[in-house]
Write a protein that holds these residues in place. Structure first.
Motif: not given
Length: 386
Positions: A242-245, A257-263, A297-300
């Motif tokens: 997911a892309t993150v602004q 912009s960033g990128e979600l790595q893990f939860s 957070l871009q969820q979908g």
């Protein structure tokens, strides 16, 4: 008699005139009733909807190295500037190497002695091997010679290991950077005595590009998101990333912009939140560890997403949501709905509404369910900004 007839005729005429006047007033009263109330409405339409979530968090260095000495000694010199960028392998401190140089010299001498003894023992073992064949010496003497030679071979191996250890300790007098990054303040100066594996670090190096941003999300929202993806209502992001602004502390947008790595796999029991970690580029070193940031957070993507303006939604006494819609006969109908998250002045509709229905966005206070209204269509984008 004629006078009586005339008087009666006049009375009838006056009565008829009065009756006609009253009927005329009654006929004019009906058209004078209140006209339908004018309201602004928005016709709902479905469209692909990119769902986002706004979260807060703080930055953290991707890699952190606390520099500690691995040998004891006096610091002779510091070779870096505090707060500067250093490269992996760069010399940071020089510990006095005199005693470690001497240890290396001693180990080299021990190795040379062992090698000389091994040569003598090997030649003797070779001579005894020929003599034992002609019975010139006893088998015991031959066995002793072989054992002495193998012992000297082992002495060489031990001497080499000791020399290697001495050289390693000598190399450790040069304290170098284990990673590339920005170095902090120095805890020691020239002349300070340091010890091997001491608890206090000499300095700390942090890698600032890229940088981590740790944000938190409620488990309720996380479960709802997973359920929507499983049911097909929501399409997952491509490649599962997911892309993150981001927004900075002053409210300005961060250019990368960033990128979600893990939860994280653990939920905080006190808050019911789970940590999400995003990786963001930091080429200009604008971000520092510990900074507060807002993350979008871009969820979908929802293919048939439906939005309702927030101005149209009222809260019920039980905390639910309701809207007033205008039906085909221009009558007001109250409808309970379910909404989820906010999207640029609108609510995402989960249930209760469908495309094509008209919701009232202005004039809500002037109408109630069952009333007839005069709807006026307005643009959704205009209404969402009110």
């Amino acid at each position: 008699m004629h006078k009586n007839i005339l008087a009666s005729s006049i009375g009838v005429a006056l009565l008829a005139s009065a009756l006609l006047t009253g009927c005329g007033e009654a006929q004019q009263a009906a058209p004078g009733a209140m006209p339908p109330t004018a309201v602004d409405v928005v016709t709902l339409k479905t469209a692909p909807l990119q769902l986002t979530t706004e979260l807060t968090g703080r930055t953290a260095a991707r890699r952190i190295a606390e520099v500690r000495p691995q040998v004891s000694g006096i610091i002779l010199k510091r070779y870096f500037t505090e707060g500067s960028d250093v490269k992996a392998g760069q010399l940071l401190y020089q510990i006095d190497p005199a005693t470690y140089d001497a240890t290396v010299d001693s180990a080299e001498a021990t190795l040379a002695k062992a090698q000389a003894n091994e040569q003598s023992a090997r030649l003797k073992a070779q001579r005894y091997a020929e003599l034992v064949k002609v019975k010139a010496i006893s088998s015991q003497d031959y066995d002793d010679a072989q054992a002495s030679w193998k012992q000297q071979v082992a002495e060489i191996a031990a001497a080499k290991a000791t020399l290697k250890s001495a050289k390693i300790n000598l190399d450790y007098t040069r304290v170098t950077a284990p990673i590339s990054g920005r170095i902090g303040k120095s805890a020691v100066t020239e002349g300070a005595l340091v010890t091997a594996q001491q608890a206090t670090s000499l300095t700390t190096i942090q890698q600032l590009d890229p940088l981590y941003v740790d944000v938190t999300q409620s488990t309720t929202e996380l479960l709802r998101l997973k359920q929507q993806i499983a049911s097909g209502k929501l399409a997952a992001a491509k490649n599962g990333a997911a892309t993150v602004q981001f927004q900075l502390e002053d409210g300005s947008a961060y250019p990368h912009s960033g990128e979600l790595q893990f939860s994280d796999v653990t939920v905080d029991e006190t808050t019911g939140m789970v940590t999400l970690r995003a990786l963001v580029p930091n080429p200009d070193k604008l971000l520092l560890p510990g900074m507060f940031m807002r993350a979008t957070l871009q969820q979908g993507e929802r293919q048939d997403g439906l939005l309702v303006p927030q101005a149209a939604v009222a809260r019920t006494p039980r905390g639910g949501a309701s809207v007033l819609i205008v039906d085909a006969q221009n009558k007001v109908v109250q409808r309970d709905i379910q909404v989820s998250q906010s999207q640029q002045g609108n609510w995402v509709v989960e249930s209760g509404l469908k495309a094509g229905e008209r919701v009232i966005v202005a004039g809500l206070q002037k109408v109630r369910a069952g009333a007839e209204v005069a709807p006026k269509e307005v643009a959704p984008t205009t209404q969402a900004t009110k």
